[in-house]
Every structure is written in C-alpha cells, then in structure tokens.
Design a protein around this motif. Structure first.
Motif, PDB file in Angstrom:
ATOM      1  N   PHE A  52       0.830  -1.209   0.000  1.00  0.00           N
ATOM      2  CA  PHE A  52       0.000   0.000   0.000  1.00  0.00           C
ATOM      3  C   PHE A  52       0.863   1.257   0.000  1.00  0.00           C
ATOM      4  N   LEU A  53       1.947   1.249   0.764  1.00  0.00           N
ATOM      5  CA  LEU A  53       2.836   2.417   0.790  1.00  0.00           C
ATOM      6  C   LEU A  53       3.463   2.645  -0.584  1.00  0.00           C
ATOM      7  N   GLN A  54       3.817   1.550  -1.271  1.00  0.00           N
ATOM      8  CA  GLN A  54       4.379   1.668  -2.616  1.00  0.00           C
ATOM      9  C   GLN A  54       3.332   2.231  -3.578  1.00  0.00           C
ATOM     10  N   TYR A  55       2.105   1.804  -3.394  1.00  0.00           N
ATOM     11  CA  TYR A  55       0.996   2.305  -4.212  1.00  0.00           C
ATOM     12  C   TYR A  55       0.855   3.822  -4.044  1.00  0.00           C
ATOM     13  N   LEU A  56       0.933   4.279  -2.819  1.00  0.00           N
ATOM     14  CA  LEU A  56       0.822   5.719  -2.561  1.00  0.00           C
ATOM     15  C   LEU A  56       1.963   6.489  -3.222  1.00  0.00           C
ATOM     16  N   ARG A  57       3.161   5.933  -3.161  1.00  0.00           N
ATOM     17  CA  ARG A  57       4.320   6.614  -3.765  1.00  0.00           C
ATOM     18  C   ARG A  57       4.187   6.695  -5.286  1.00  0.00           C
ATOM     19  N   ASN A  58       3.633   5.665  -5.895  1.00  0.00           N
ATOM     20  CA  ASN A  58       3.511   5.619  -7.356  1.00  0.00           C
ATOM     21  C   ASN A  58       2.257   6.314  -7.878  1.00  0.00           C
ATOM     22  N   HIS A  59       1.400   6.717  -6.986  1.00  0.00           N
ATOM     23  CA  HIS A  59       0.168   7.386  -7.371  1.00  0.00           C
ATOM     24  C   HIS A  59       0.491   8.725  -8.033  1.00  0.00           C
ATOM     25  N   LYS A  60      -0.300   9.112  -9.005  1.00  0.00           N
ATOM     26  CA  LYS A  60      -0.133  10.396  -9.661  1.00  0.00           C
ATOM     27  C   LYS A  60      -1.345  11.277  -9.389  1.00  0.00           C
ATOM     28  N   PRO A  61      -1.191  12.373  -8.654  1.00  0.00           N
ATOM     29  CA  PRO A  61       0.026  12.788  -7.947  1.00  0.00           C
ATOM     30  C   PRO A  61       0.292  11.889  -6.740  1.00  0.00           C
TER      31      PRO A  61
END
Length: 219
Positions: A52-61
């Motif tokens: 989930f943390l990786q998902y947040l980092r890769n989210h745009k924005p």
C-alpha cells in the motif's frame, strides 16, 4: 479513476495465527538460542502494508499516508482487481448467477470479496501499529465498509454462490492465502522490474505474482 502503480495482490483473512518460534542449534558452550519467526498473518500484514505504501508513492500525484482517505483505499482495492482470479459474470452473460458454468466465458477476473476483506483487515491493523489513530484510520472508513458490502452482494448474484455465515471461518482461511498473494504481486512488481507470472488457483497461496510496474493516473 486511478490506474495505478506497480505494486505487486487474493481471498479474506482468517483469524490471526499465533507467532511461531524456531529453536536454534546448541552453541559450543552448550547454550541454546531461540529465534522468533513472524507468524504467517504478521508476514502477510507487513507485505500488504509495504504494498500500500508503494501504491501511494507511485500514485499520480503522489499521496501521503496522512492525506489518504477512504476513497483512496477504494481506488486501491479496484486496482487490485487486475490481479484477481475469480470469474465475476456480467449481467449480460448467459452464466450470470450460475454457480457452475458449463463452458468458459469472456467475463472479467476480479479479486474475490474474501480477499479484499482480508486485506482491509490486515491494513487496518497495520495502520494503527504504525502510529495511525483509530479515529482517522482510512481502512475503517464507512465508505470502505459499504464498498466491501457492495462487492460481496454483487459477487453473490453474479456467481450464484452465497456467502454463508456458517462457512465464514473456512472462507476466511482461504482468503488469508489469497489476499496475501494479491498483495505480494504488487510488491513484487516494484522490486523485480516487470516480469509477469501468475500462480495457480483462485487467489490461492501458490506464490507471488510479479507484474509490470506502471504509474498511476488520477482523473
């Protein structure tokens, strides 16, 4: 809609298993050391959290955990559908509501309700274990609970398989494997550089699936 990140994700979480321990060999001086090993539940919870943390980092924005809401959690669950292995018939399919279709169809594969329910349970616990407050926990948001209920009801109608309370314990155990597999896919995607492989079964614990990393786009 959010077409997301390359984070690596299958059915709900059974009860938490007790941590196990492994006894080490006897040292030269005759002292026996014991090395604690995380339980399967704890390992899956950590993997879900990292995904989930990786998902947040890769989210745009990019999103921060503090700025994450129930709506973002629902986006994450929809993102995980691409790793699902459960056939969910559309209303126009001749097998809609048929528990045992006699032939294949082109309906999409999605995450089973049980997998999503298990993942949310683990993430809700992980959020608070990592310093989050219960009252601001996005995984416990009413919108997330309603979404899971809608998924459960729609899958029941589409597949013709009711979720019975008396079978919940068994289903939950299957979901632990499934949900962990799903999240493992997401984690593997970001760490392995994009080779796709799938494990067998409907979100079973056959192994992690590695998928190509993509960037997320919010519309």
């Amino acid at each position: 809609m959010n077409s997301e990140a390359g984070v690596e994700s299958n059915d709900p979480n059974g009860g938490e298993t007790a941590p196990s321990s492994t006894s080490g060999g006897t040292a030269e001086g005759g002292t026996e050391s014991t090395e604690a090993t995380p339980s399967r539940y704890e390992s899956q919870k950590r993997r879900d959290w990292n995904t989930f943390l990786q998902y947040l980092r890769n989210h745009k924005p990019p999103l921060t955990l503090a700025g994450c809401s129930g709506a973002h959690v629902i986006e994450f669950l929809k993102y995980l559908d691409q790793f699902g292995k459960t056939k969910v018939h559309v209303t126009s399919c001749p097998y809609f509501g048929h528990p045992s279709p006699p032939a294949p169809c082109a309906c999409p594969l999605k995450q089973a309700w049980g997998s999503l329910d298990a993942i949310i349970g683990r993430l809700r616990a992980a959020y608070e274990e990592n310093g989050g407050r219960q009252e601001t926990n996005p995984f416990g948001a009413k919108a997330v609970r309603l979404y899971l209920r809608e998924v459960k009801e729609s899958h029941t109608k589409a597949r013709g398989i009711p979720y019975e309370k008396k079978r919940r314990k068994r289903s939950a155990s299957a979901a632990v494997s499934g949900g962990a597999s799903t999240v493992a896919m997401a984690v593997g995607a970001s760490s392995t550089g994009g080779t796709e492989s799938t494990d067998s079964g409907e979100g079973g614990g056959g192994g992690a699936t590695t998928l190509p990393a993509t960037s997320s786009t919010t519309t």
